[in-house]
Design a protein around this motif. Structure first.
Motif, PDB file in Angstrom:
ATOM      1  N   THR A   1     -20.545 -33.837   8.831  1.00 45.51           N
ATOM      2  CA  THR A   1     -19.151 -33.528   9.635  1.00 45.51           C
ATOM      3  C   THR A   1     -19.279 -32.386  10.282  1.00 45.51           C
ATOM      4  OG1 THR A   1     -18.915 -31.940   7.698  1.00 45.51           O
ATOM      5  CG2 THR A   1     -18.137 -34.185   7.027  1.00 45.51           C
ATOM      6  N   ASP A   2     -18.300 -32.154  11.219  1.00 45.89           N
ATOM      7  CA  ASP A   2     -18.244 -31.129  11.983  1.00 45.89           C
ATOM      8  C   ASP A   2     -17.710 -29.785  11.381  1.00 45.89           C
ATOM      9  OD1 ASP A   2     -15.586 -32.078  13.976  1.00 45.89           O
ATOM     10  OD2 ASP A   2     -15.746 -31.907  12.137  1.00 45.89           O
ATOM     11  N   GLU A   3     -17.293 -29.858  10.225  1.00 46.47           N
ATOM     12  CA  GLU A   3     -16.742 -28.864   9.525  1.00 46.47           C
ATOM     13  C   GLU A   3     -17.872 -27.525   9.209  1.00 46.47           C
ATOM     14  OE1 GLU A   3     -15.386 -31.086   6.064  1.00 46.47           O
ATOM     15  OE2 GLU A   3     -13.510 -30.411   6.186  1.00 46.47           O
ATOM     16  N   ILE A   4     -17.532 -26.382   9.389  1.00 48.94           N
ATOM     17  CA  ILE A   4     -18.295 -25.179   9.155  1.00 48.94           C
ATOM     18  C   ILE A   4     -18.177 -24.912   7.528  1.00 48.94           C
ATOM     19  CG2 ILE A   4     -19.183 -23.056   9.860  1.00 48.94           C
ATOM     20  CD1 ILE A   4     -19.626 -25.022  12.055  1.00 48.94           C
ATOM     21  N   ILE A   5     -18.909 -25.025   6.706  1.00 50.62           N
ATOM     22  CA  ILE A   5     -18.937 -24.564   5.335  1.00 50.62           C
ATOM     23  C   ILE A   5     -19.752 -23.604   5.161  1.00 50.62           C
ATOM     24  CG2 ILE A   5     -19.191 -25.177   2.925  1.00 50.62           C
ATOM     25  CD1 ILE A   5     -16.916 -27.057   4.192  1.00 50.62           C
ATOM     26  N   THR A   6     -19.280 -22.125   4.780  1.00 51.40           N
ATOM     27  CA  THR A   6     -20.255 -21.213   4.532  1.00 51.40           C
ATOM     28  C   THR A   6     -20.607 -20.932   3.201  1.00 51.40           C
ATOM     29  OG1 THR A   6     -19.034 -20.206   6.456  1.00 51.40           O
ATOM     30  CG2 THR A   6     -20.678 -18.681   5.239  1.00 51.40           C
ATOM     31  N   LEU A   7     -21.628 -20.942   2.560  1.00 50.52           N
ATOM     32  CA  LEU A   7     -22.059 -21.124   1.309  1.00 50.52           C
ATOM     33  C   LEU A   7     -22.163 -19.604   0.717  1.00 50.52           C
ATOM     34  CD1 LEU A   7     -22.650 -23.183  -0.737  1.00 50.52           C
ATOM     35  CD2 LEU A   7     -25.074 -22.918  -0.513  1.00 50.52           C
ATOM     36  N   ASP A   8     -21.610 -19.200  -0.317  1.00 52.11           N
ATOM     37  CA  ASP A   8     -21.543 -17.870  -0.696  1.00 52.11           C
ATOM     38  C   ASP A   8     -21.265 -17.896  -2.221  1.00 52.11           C
ATOM     39  OD1 ASP A   8     -19.240 -15.039  -0.409  1.00 52.11           O
ATOM     40  OD2 ASP A   8     -21.185 -15.103  -0.902  1.00 52.11           O
ATOM     41  N   PRO A   9     -22.440 -18.109  -3.123  1.00 54.77           N
ATOM     42  CA  PRO A   9     -22.358 -18.251  -4.437  1.00 54.77           C
ATOM     43  C   PRO A   9     -21.951 -16.843  -4.895  1.00 54.77           C
ATOM     44  CG  PRO A   9     -24.602 -19.270  -3.636  1.00 54.77           C
ATOM     45  CD  PRO A   9     -23.815 -18.480  -2.351  1.00 54.77           C
ATOM     46  N   GLY A  10     -20.992 -17.030  -6.057  1.00 53.49           N
ATOM     47  CA  GLY A  10     -20.558 -15.671  -6.472  1.00 53.49           C
ATOM     48  C   GLY A  10     -19.467 -15.064  -5.678  1.00 53.49           C
ATOM     49  N   TYR A  11     -19.226 -15.673  -4.540  1.00 57.96           N
ATOM     50  CA  TYR A  11     -18.281 -14.863  -3.670  1.00 57.96           C
ATOM     51  C   TYR A  11     -18.598 -13.536  -3.309  1.00 57.96           C
ATOM     52  CZ  TYR A  11     -15.792 -18.983  -5.436  1.00 57.96           C
ATOM     53  OH  TYR A  11     -15.597 -20.364  -5.757  1.00 57.96           O
ATOM     54  N   LYS A  12     -19.941 -13.286  -3.132  1.00 55.66           N
ATOM     55  CA  LYS A  12     -20.680 -11.811  -2.947  1.00 55.66           C
ATOM     56  C   LYS A  12     -19.969 -11.264  -1.645  1.00 55.66           C
ATOM     57  CE  LYS A  12     -24.551 -12.144  -5.795  1.00 55.66           C
ATOM     58  NZ  LYS A  12     -25.925 -11.631  -6.127  1.00 55.66           N
ATOM     59  N   ASN A  13     -19.739 -12.272  -0.914  1.00 57.64           N
ATOM     60  CA  ASN A  13     -19.351 -11.758   0.553  1.00 57.64           C
ATOM     61  C   ASN A  13     -18.049 -12.346   1.004  1.00 57.64           C
ATOM     62  OD1 ASN A  13     -21.829  -9.916   1.179  1.00 57.64           O
ATOM     63  ND2 ASN A  13     -22.792 -12.036   0.922  1.00 57.64           N
ATOM     64  N   THR A  14     -17.065 -12.792   0.101  1.00 55.74           N
ATOM     65  CA  THR A  14     -16.054 -13.465   0.465  1.00 55.74           C
ATOM     66  C   THR A  14     -14.634 -12.827  -0.271  1.00 55.74           C
ATOM     67  OG1 THR A  14     -16.905 -15.763   0.432  1.00 55.74           O
ATOM     68  CG2 THR A  14     -14.467 -15.464  -0.055  1.00 55.74           C
ATOM     69  N   GLY A  15     -13.715 -12.463   0.955  1.00 58.85           N
ATOM     70  CA  GLY A  15     -12.447 -11.882   0.393  1.00 58.85           C
ATOM     71  C   GLY A  15     -11.492 -13.033   0.072  1.00 58.85           C
ATOM     72  N   SER A  16     -10.887 -13.065  -1.110  1.00 58.28           N
ATOM     73  CA  SER A  16     -10.144 -14.290  -1.415  1.00 58.28           C
ATOM     74  C   SER A  16      -8.744 -14.014  -1.044  1.00 58.28           C
ATOM     75  CB  SER A  16     -10.313 -14.350  -3.051  1.00 58.28           C
ATOM     76  OG  SER A  16      -9.734 -13.346  -3.718  1.00 58.28           O
ATOM     77  N   CYS A  17      -8.177 -12.686  -0.851  1.00 57.56           N
ATOM     78  CA  CYS A  17      -6.853 -12.438  -0.677  1.00 57.56           C
ATOM     79  C   CYS A  17      -6.592 -11.226  -0.063  1.00 57.56           C
ATOM     80  CB  CYS A  17      -6.319 -12.698  -1.851  1.00 57.56           C
ATOM     81  SG  CYS A  17      -6.663 -11.356  -2.960  1.00 57.56           S
ATOM     82  N   LYS A  18      -5.403 -10.675   0.392  1.00 59.64           N
ATOM     83  CA  LYS A  18      -5.130  -9.658   0.595  1.00 59.64           C
ATOM     84  C   LYS A  18      -4.277  -8.994  -0.684  1.00 59.64           C
ATOM     85  CE  LYS A  18      -4.258  -9.877   5.707  1.00 59.64           C
ATOM     86  NZ  LYS A  18      -3.441 -10.289   7.015  1.00 59.64           N
ATOM     87  N   SER A  19      -4.487  -7.816  -0.893  1.00 58.90           N
ATOM     88  CA  SER A  19      -3.895  -7.206  -1.927  1.00 58.90           C
ATOM     89  C   SER A  19      -3.437  -5.758  -1.698  1.00 58.90           C
ATOM     90  CB  SER A  19      -4.761  -7.330  -3.232  1.00 58.90           C
ATOM     91  OG  SER A  19      -4.106  -6.866  -4.189  1.00 58.90           O
ATOM     92  N   GLU A  20      -2.215  -5.287  -2.361  1.00 56.80           N
ATOM     93  CA  GLU A  20      -1.756  -3.950  -2.152  1.00 56.80           C
ATOM     94  C   GLU A  20      -2.057  -3.373  -3.429  1.00 56.80           C
ATOM     95  OE1 GLU A  20       1.738  -5.257   1.016  1.00 56.80           O
ATOM     96  OE2 GLU A  20       2.311  -4.413  -0.878  1.00 56.80           O
TER      97      GLU A  20
END
Ligand code: SDX
Length: 392
Positions: A1-20
């Motif tokens: 597929t032409d989708e770009i999936i970035t693998l990030d086990p444990g979400y070490k470099n992933t921001g899941s949301c904005k939060s105040e």
């Protein structure tokens, strides 16, 4: 597929949301709730006030704080039918498993809260849970000890009420030592929120499916139970006990923690975000000295913990990986001094973390966040045809 999936086990470099709600700086060891530093809140605030701050975003006036307390007290009883569910558990059941079950069971007894949509309905669901969770948490301790259940006393402050729920016994006056209550209050403040840790991310993910608040928090309790997360505070005290029985040779255990062939880890050490001292651990370590001294308690485990910390912080393995004591390293020593059984330590963490979980769940719903649904990189079998069983 032409989708770009970035693998990030444990979400070490992933921001899941904005939060105040909460701000962490892992390099500098900074933790703030709604812009207020954890050091100032631990010193000057109270757990109930911090719960208000996390939920509402501002420190309350005296009137607002009193109304918040009254709202919580409106819900500080739990249906006797939930006591029947509790009775069905074996006394050997781990309190975190019982707490997660009873928290989810709340849905059946407070059906309106499941469909909370407006700000007012979510606030109601929040104070309902805050009022009842302390009762449920105390009931897990009473279950472990085979003692009769206690009921809330609305004349008492939140932490005093939680303390009497856990420790009041029939026909005996309960000594409510202000040193103990203050220590408990401070520990609950220090555990109140911590941005997108494992259990909070769980609460947000479950809630993103528009699951009700109680079931979402029940999932958070289960995530916190894990020994790599909140369960570590129980593991630390059990580890210190083992080191003590083994003669207190901390270097031997530091070396064991470095040995890749040994799955032993130095519990209470290391953190995904803090690559410096966990500011909470710094406060708790100082408080442990003060509280044990005030209570006149000598605990060899505290001395062993300090020696262990020193040995690790001088060891290349820990220094190069920036592994420092985290919130769980010293907290159990204080809980033990307060008379809280070891198997209840993670329940104490859950009671502290409840307002953070709720505030983050409400923020996620109010921001209309999409349902959480990450992708994957498929590495399984290529396409193949079905084989009838007689041909296998
Ligand atoms: C909490 O996220 C939060 O905010 C959580 C929390 C909160 O308030 O919500 O702060 C509460 O959960 C605190 C953490 C409690 N857990 C423990 O104390 C358990 C012991 N700690 C570790 O399991 C670990 O440090 C974690 C789980 C805390 C963090 O794991 P990471 O970020 O995935 O780090 P890692 O496992 O990839 O470790 C990096 C390296 C590895 O070595 P190498 O592969 O590079 O050779 O450090 C080593 C690990 O083996 N390592 C340890 C260690 N922690 C990490 N080695 C020995 N003892 C340890 N404790």
């Amino acid at each position: 597929t032409d989708e770009i999936i970035t693998l990030d086990p444990g979400y070490k470099n992933t921001g899941s949301c904005k939060s105040e709600i909460t701000y962490l700086d892992g390099e500098k060891g900074v933790l703030m709730y709604r812009g207020y530093s954890i050091e100032q809140l631990a010193e000057k605030s109270s757990f109930v006030e911090v719960m208000y701050l996390l939920l509402k975003g501002e420190l309350p006036t005296a009137t607002e704080l009193q109304k918040f307390k009254d709202d919580i007290n409106e819900y500080n009883f739990v249906s006797e039918d939930i006591a029947k569910i509790l009775a069905a558990f074996p006394s050997s059941a781990h309190p975190m498993g019982v707490l997660s079950s009873l928290t989810s069971a709340l849905t059946a007894f407070n059906p309106k809260a499941v469909n909370a949509k407006s700000e007012e309905e979510m606030y109601r669901a929040a104070v309902t849970l805050i009022g009842k969770f302390a009762v449920l948490a105390s009931w897990t301790l009473r279950k472990v000890k085979g003692l009769p259940l206690n009921y809330s006393d609305s004349k008492l402050d939140y932490v005093e009420n939680f303390y009497q729920l856990m420790f009041k016994n029939p026909n005996k006056d309960l000594q409510m030592d202000p040193i103990v209550i203050d220590a408990l209050d401070k520990l609950l403040i220090l555990h109140a929120d911590h941005e997108q840790n494992c259990s909070t991310s769980t609460v947000r993910l479950v809630g993103s499916a528009h699951t009700g608040l109680f079931a979402s928090i029940s999932a958070g309790v289960s995530a916190l139970w894990g020994p790599l997360h909140g369960g570590a505070n129980q593991e630390v005290v059990e580890m210190l006990e083992k080191i003590k029985e083994d003669g207190g040779d901390v270097q031997k255990w530091v070396d064991k923690a470095k040995d890749k062939n040994d799955d032993f880890r130095l519990m209470g050490f290391g953190h995904r975000v803090y690559k410096n001292f966990d500011p909470r651990a710094r406060i708790i370590k100082k408080a442990a000295d003060q509280i044990l001294e005030k209570l006149g308690i000598q605990d060899e485990a505290l001395e062993i913990a300090k020696k262990l910390e020193l040995a690790a912080l001088e060891d290349e393995y820990f220094v190069s990986r920036k592994l420092y004591p985290n919130v769980d390293f010293y907290s159990g020593i204080i809980y033990k001094a307060l008379g809280i059984p070891t198997e209840m330590f993670t329940v104490m963490f859950a009671v502290g973390r409840l307002p953070g979980w709720i505030a983050q769940w409400i923020e996620m719903r109010q921001n209309n966040e999409p349902i959480g649904r990450p992708r994957q990189i498929y590495t399984g079998a290529p396409k193949r045809d079905y084989i009838d069983i007689e041909n296998r």
